[in-house]
Design an enzyme around this catalytic site. Structure first.
Site, PDB file in Angstrom:
ATOM      1  N   ASN A  25     -85.807  22.338 -44.944  1.00 38.60           N
ATOM      2  CA  ASN A  25     -84.982  21.786 -43.857  1.00 38.60           C
ATOM      3  C   ASN A  25     -85.721  21.911 -42.522  1.00 38.60           C
ATOM      4  OD1 ASN A  25     -82.463  20.651 -44.790  1.00 38.60           O
ATOM      5  ND2 ASN A  25     -81.942  22.700 -45.543  1.00 38.60           N
ATOM      6  N   HIS A 120     -75.146  23.527 -44.464  1.00 40.22           N
ATOM      7  CA  HIS A 120     -74.631  24.256 -45.619  1.00 40.22           C
ATOM      8  C   HIS A 120     -74.618  23.302 -46.821  1.00 40.22           C
ATOM      9  CE1 HIS A 120     -72.320  27.462 -47.603  1.00 40.22           C
ATOM     10  NE2 HIS A 120     -71.625  26.492 -48.165  1.00 40.22           N
ATOM     11  N   ASP A 161     -69.963  30.398 -41.566  1.00 40.61           N
ATOM     12  CA  ASP A 161     -69.763  29.050 -42.139  1.00 40.61           C
ATOM     13  C   ASP A 161     -68.563  28.338 -41.532  1.00 40.61           C
ATOM     14  OD1 ASP A 161     -71.952  29.098 -43.752  1.00 40.61           O
ATOM     15  OD2 ASP A 161     -70.878  29.800 -45.511  1.00 40.61           O
ATOM     16  N   GLU A 190     -79.326  17.203 -47.354  1.00 43.09           N
ATOM     17  CA  GLU A 190     -79.406  18.174 -46.252  1.00 43.09           C
ATOM     18  C   GLU A 190     -80.469  17.733 -45.258  1.00 43.09           C
ATOM     19  OE1 GLU A 190     -79.619  22.426 -47.377  1.00 43.09           O
ATOM     20  OE2 GLU A 190     -78.964  21.791 -49.356  1.00 43.09           O
TER      21      GLU A 190
END
Lengths: 222, 222
Positions: A25, A120, A161, A190
């Site tokens: 990422n 996430h 989260d 993602e």
């Protein structure tokens, strides 16, 4: 968090990584800046340990790295101060967590309210919270029998989260899926979702209002 | 529920409705049969009251209707027996709940295990369960801040809104959405997803195994 986000300049991004993630990422965000998708540059990668693959990868992309080990700080506040000093010294506009598996100190979250994002690998608020990271998430999704999962890019607040959701991208789940096959399918999304969220932020197009993230098409005040 | 589903003939479908729903999912299934998408025919619509709009609509489509009022039956078992007699008399292969807001008697669920479907206007197992129907579902989704909702077509078992999931179709949620705008967007997908699930069933392509629904491409035994 009713923060106005109107960066008119090329934004300066810090990415935080930890543990042994591959940093894919992080790499997607670095690439997003290189290709011009994101109106910004990755000015700093902060890691918790120097031998993390993501830190090596950042160096290969000629991005400045800083190791701030939580183990070397007696408490959350001291750890947070060290992080904030690093962010301040680089004049960071946006902090992107990318495989950062730790609880970010509250002082950092408060100071950078509306300026910290995370991705996430599921549709929050479900399949999130303590212990729900990496393969644990995908195991739980596969066990649930659901046919849709996805990823969530959200602003970070002081709950784990939690925080206003910027984007969610659905991903199909097949009955034959294992946590591994699902993880690979979600990871692709993602990357693209995280770049898209940071792109919108870098153009000043995200506005948080009453806990929801709205898209605005120009930088003018409402 | 490890039922093998291999209907080789045109399947005979019963649709169950209740209350004041408009019967749009029912209509979608009737249309799906008329156009040949579904290898079947709607042989019966069972309602709880004769003045329900769905019942009027079924009559306009020349579908046989039967009113079985739970209020006229002293207990669940007697209500269930009346339903089963109606299903048996029409040689029904598949029961589709479409805006049927009641708990289906256990004796029916057991006898027709793997042969009862329902559609729910969210991504089960979330936003389901007691009290979660119609606008209540969409209110909860909008309040959650999620950016993805959807619909779920599932086989019905003895738990409410439970049972193996056949299809889930994601639907975007926008920050400007009200429960009404979201409901309309999800409803469209309910129609197409329900027809698709019944189509797959009518071709003998659905197989329940270990609580999951698999797609098989032919009717041969494994």
């Amino acid at each position: 968090m009713n923060t106005e986000i109107h960066p008119m300049h090329k934004i300066r991004i810090a990415i935080m990584v930890s543990g042994h993630g591959r940093g894919s990422n992080m790499q997607a965000l670095i690439n997003g800046c290189h290709t011009g998708m994101i109106n910004g540059e990755v000015a700093l990668v902060i890691g918790t340990r120097s031998d993390a693959p993501a830190i090596q990868r950042a160096k290969e992309s000629s991005v400045d790295t800083r190791i701030i080990s939580p183990n070397r700080h007696p408490d959350d506040n001291s750890y947070g101060q060290a992080i904030m000093e690093a962010l301040d010294s680089k004049k960071i506009d946006l902090v992107c967590l990318a495989g950062f598996m730790r609880y970010l100190p509250s002082c950092v979250v408060r100071k950078y309210a509306g300026k910290i994002m995370n991705v996430h690998p599921a549709l929050l608020p479900f399949f999130g919270g303590k212990g729900m990271y990496g393969e644990h998430v995908h195991q739980a999704v596969v066990a649930s029998g659901m046919r849709v999962s996805g990823c969530t890019v959200h602003f970070v607040d002081e709950d784990y989260d939690n925080g206003p959701i910027i984007l969610q991208t659905p991903v199909p789940v097949y009955p034959e899926d294992t946590p591994e096959t699902l993880a690979a399918r979600v990871l692709e999304k993602e990357h693209s979702s995280y770049v898209e969220a940071v792109r919108l932020y870098s153009l000043g197009m995200l506005k948080i209002k009453n806990g929801k993230v709205f898209l605005c098409n120009d930088n003018s005040e409402e």
